[in-house]
Design a protein around this motif. Structure first.
Motif, PDB file in Angstrom:
ATOM      1  N   ALA A 251       0.814  -1.018  -0.101  1.00 48.01           N
ATOM      2  CA  ALA A 251       0.157  -0.279  -0.009  1.00 48.01           C
ATOM      3  C   ALA A 251       0.954   1.265   0.322  1.00 48.01           C
ATOM      4  O   ALA A 251       0.701   2.532  -0.678  1.00 48.01           O
ATOM      5  N   ASP A 252       1.751   1.175   0.737  1.00 54.10           N
ATOM      6  CA  ASP A 252       2.750   2.407   0.426  1.00 54.10           C
ATOM      7  C   ASP A 252       3.299   2.621   0.172  1.00 54.10           C
ATOM      8  O   ASP A 252       3.542   3.898  -1.132  1.00 54.10           O
ATOM      9  N   ALA A 253       3.879   1.869  -1.083  1.00 51.90           N
ATOM     10  CA  ALA A 253       4.493   1.244  -2.176  1.00 51.90           C
ATOM     11  C   ALA A 253       3.956   2.098  -3.499  1.00 51.90           C
ATOM     12  O   ALA A 253       4.264   3.105  -3.710  1.00 51.90           O
ATOM     13  N   ALA A 254       2.411   1.885  -3.087  1.00 53.14           N
ATOM     14  CA  ALA A 254       1.753   2.114  -4.837  1.00 53.14           C
ATOM     15  C   ALA A 254       1.405   3.500  -4.144  1.00 53.14           C
ATOM     16  O   ALA A 254       1.325   4.539  -5.308  1.00 53.14           O
ATOM     17  N   LEU A 299      13.055   6.780  -6.674  1.00 53.62           N
ATOM     18  CA  LEU A 299      12.037   5.683  -5.704  1.00 53.62           C
ATOM     19  C   LEU A 299      11.974   3.634  -6.080  1.00 53.62           C
ATOM     20  O   LEU A 299      12.239   3.098  -5.320  1.00 53.62           O
ATOM     21  N   VAL A 300      11.989   3.877  -7.323  1.00 54.31           N
ATOM     22  CA  VAL A 300      11.778   2.129  -7.292  1.00 54.31           C
ATOM     23  C   VAL A 300      13.103   1.573  -7.182  1.00 54.31           C
ATOM     24  O   VAL A 300      12.989   0.050  -6.292  1.00 54.31           O
ATOM     25  N   GLU A 301      14.306   1.626  -7.210  1.00 58.15           N
ATOM     26  CA  GLU A 301      15.654   0.798  -6.868  1.00 58.15           C
ATOM     27  C   GLU A 301      15.490   1.282  -5.570  1.00 58.15           C
ATOM     28  O   GLU A 301      15.513   0.070  -5.145  1.00 58.15           O
ATOM     29  N   ASP A 302      15.256   1.967  -4.316  1.00 56.75           N
ATOM     30  CA  ASP A 302      15.314   1.821  -3.212  1.00 56.75           C
ATOM     31  C   ASP A 302      14.399   0.945  -2.488  1.00 56.75           C
ATOM     32  O   ASP A 302      14.195  -0.106  -2.297  1.00 56.75           O
ATOM     33  N   GLY A 435      15.544   5.244   2.811  1.00 51.61           N
ATOM     34  CA  GLY A 435      16.927   5.510   3.301  1.00 51.61           C
ATOM     35  C   GLY A 435      17.126   5.171   4.623  1.00 51.61           C
ATOM     36  O   GLY A 435      18.418   3.878   4.915  1.00 51.61           O
ATOM     37  N   LEU A 436      16.566   5.386   5.607  1.00 46.91           N
ATOM     38  CA  LEU A 436      17.199   4.765   6.750  1.00 46.91           C
ATOM     39  C   LEU A 436      16.813   3.114   6.963  1.00 46.91           C
ATOM     40  O   LEU A 436      17.850   2.448   7.988  1.00 46.91           O
ATOM     41  N   ALA A 437      15.184   2.978   6.398  1.00 43.06           N
ATOM     42  CA  ALA A 437      15.327   1.629   6.553  1.00 43.06           C
ATOM     43  C   ALA A 437      15.917   0.040   6.307  1.00 43.06           C
ATOM     44  O   ALA A 437      16.316  -0.451   6.521  1.00 43.06           O
ATOM     45  N   ILE A 438      16.302   1.015   4.827  1.00 44.98           N
ATOM     46  CA  ILE A 438      17.577   0.648   4.094  1.00 44.98           C
ATOM     47  C   ILE A 438      18.803   0.581   5.113  1.00 44.98           C
ATOM     48  O   ILE A 438      19.596  -0.664   4.714  1.00 44.98           O
ATOM     49  N   ALA A 439      18.998   1.256   5.448  1.00 48.15           N
ATOM     50  CA  ALA A 439      20.515   1.620   5.787  1.00 48.15           C
ATOM     51  C   ALA A 439      20.467   0.460   7.268  1.00 48.15           C
ATOM     52  O   ALA A 439      21.364  -0.288   7.522  1.00 48.15           O
TER      53      ALA A 439
END
Ligand SMILES: Nc1ncnc2c1ncn2[C@@H]1O[C@H](COP(=O)(O)OP(=O)(O)OP(=O)(O)O)[C@@H](O)[C@H]1O
Ligand SMILES: [Mg+2]
Length: 470
Positions: A251-254, A299-302, A435-439
């Protein structure tokens, strides 16, 4: 039904209990019979000794009438023991319980032979009785060691106490059956106690498999089954959380994708309107378009990156890295941007820091992410400080800024995906809150930690620790 755990348990239990009962019953009744006949033999021996004592007088004076006189005194009624008295030659001189005609006959019963040779014998035998007797035979003599004058043979037909033995067998059989019934009832309760929860868990597991994640098993005991139920519930809870988080992610991504896509549509409409009339305006719109496409690409890459790290599929190539070099590689791309924004980036790396074990590109990604965030929030004239140091066997990297800081209530969410403290403003700056979630996931996948400390209005400081390379 017969394949169910309940039946298998009950059957196993009953087989074990009933074989134990049958074994015990057979053993008990044998043992009882043996004890009983031994007791009768002992009684008969006593009786034979008594008769021998009384017969002694008559035999020593060779007076059969005297012998018989005593026998009459020893009358026990019809059911009493049979008594045979012989002289030293084995000729019957007196009987009781047998026809008088036997008197004068030679008795060649082997137990009498033994008694005449001076032995006392007792046992179960077939003398005079086809169905068997219990007997005792003793010698008659003047005193211990003196000459044998005759023998006394006493016997009771076994049939007399068959009824007794039968009664005892019935009692034992009754007890065995009663024990089996009790054991069966207990077994049923036990089997239900085990099979019931297992069936419940099996039902809940199928529910979970069918996607009904809200199902739970009641925990009825503190044993292994209770533990199993607890684990199952725990797993169901995890599944539910994962499911919820997956839904939220989609949902968030969409939602995040919608804005840049809408912007693209608007830009394309604008382009259509001006493309023939004003090439200058068109060029401006194309720049907008490019920016939106760039934002969308990032965004898509993230999103892809996040889904890779979350599913544990990201490939990390750990090597021994110099902390100084990592910091240098991370700061370099920001020098121009920082200068334009009027922000100073300072680095503080002590010499001879130990190398860290990490994936170089991924660590640069983490540190540039932190620098990018810091630069986004630090006002002109501010300062960003990057430090490295060694602490308790680990290497610590910190990025501190002089920006607005992060409110305490927001600190706990800062590493959540799509989390932004100031939605409107950061989206403007192009951030999706990934960013921080991925980090965090990247650092943890490499055995490191990432934390943040901040006071509102006093800047923020992000700290990454990594294990030393061995
Ligand atoms: N140094 C900082 N000072 C104050 N707030 C910060 C700082 N670093 C991050 N934040 C806040 O945390 C939010 C999440 O940061 P994160 O890096 O995950 O996302 P983003 O920078 O908004 O987007 P992205 O990194 O995906 O482009 C930011 O939107 C910002 O509100
Ligand atoms: Mg960021």
């Amino acid at each position: 039904m017969f394949g169910s755990i309940r039946w298998k348990l009950l059957m196993t239990y009953l087989i074990v209990v009933s074989s134990a009962c049958v074994f015990l019953g057979v053993h008990l009744s044998r043992e009882f019979q043996a004890t009983y006949t031994r007791q009768v033999e002992a009684d008969l021996l006593d009786l034979a000794r008594l008769v021998a004592l009384n017969a002694f007088q008559g035999l020593s004076t060779n007076d059969p009438a005297e012998v018989r006189l005593h026998l009459q005194g020893a009358d026990h009624g019809a059911g009493g023991p049979r008594i045979v008295i012989t002289d030293a030659s084995g000729t019957i001189v007196g009987v009781r319980g047998l026809p008088e005609s036997a008197v004068g006959e030679h008795e060649n019963e082997s137990s009498i032979g033994k008694a005449l040779r001076g032995q006392e014998v007792a046992g179960v035998g077939a003398a005079h009785q086809p169905e068997g007797t219990v007997y005792a035979a003793v010698p008659v003599r003047a005193g211990p060691g003196s000459r044998v004058l005759g023998a006394v043979h006493v016997s009771l037909p076994l049939s007399l106490f068959h009824a007794e033995l039968r009664h005892i067998r019935w009692v034992i059989a009754g007890s065995v059956v009663a024990a089996l019934i009790v054991a069966g009832a207990l077994g049923l309760v036990l089997a239900r106690g085990i099979a019931g929860p297992v069936q419940e868990m099996q039902r809940v597991a199928s529910d979970l498999a069918a996607g009904r994640l809200g199902e739970r098993v009641p925990i009825r005991s503190r044993d292994e089954l209770g533990e199993l139920a607890r684990s199952l519930n725990h797993m169901a809870g995890d599944l539910e959380r994962i499911d919820a988080s997956r839904r939220a992610f989609v949902a968030d991504a969409a939602h995040e994708l919608r804005t840049p896509v809408a912007n693209l549509a608007v830009a394309i409409e604008a382009l259509k309107a001006v493309i023939d009339k004003s090439p200058d305006q068109a060029a401006g719109v194309v720049t907008d378009l490019e920016r939106e496409v760039q934002r969308l690409t990032t965004l898509v890459e993230d999103l892809l990156d996040l889904s890779l790290v979350e599913s544990g599929q990201v490939r990390l190539h750990a090597s021994a890295l110099s902390p100084a070099e990592l910091i240098l590689r991370s700061v370099h791309p920001f020098e121009k941007r920082a200068a334009q924004a009027g922000v100073t980036i300072a680095t503080d790396v002590p010499p001879r820091l130990p190398r860290v074990a990490a994936d170089a590109d991924r660590m640069v990604q983490v540190l540039t992410g932190l620098l990018d965030n810091a630069l986004k929030v630090t006002p002109p004239g501010g300062r960003i400080t990057m430090r490295a140091s060694e602490q308790r066997g680990r290497v610590l990297f910190s990025v501190a800024d002089t920006g607005p800081g992060i409110a305490e209530a927001e600190l706990v969410h800062i590493f959540d995906r799509f989390y932004r403290t100031d939605r409107a403003r950061t989206r403007e700056q192009g951030g999706a809150g990934l960013g921080l979630a991925i980090a965090k996931r990247l650092v943890e996948a490499q055995g490191g930690t990432i934390t943040v400390e901040s006071k509102e209005g006093q800047g923020a400081r992000f700290v990454v620790t990594l294990p030393k390379a061995s």
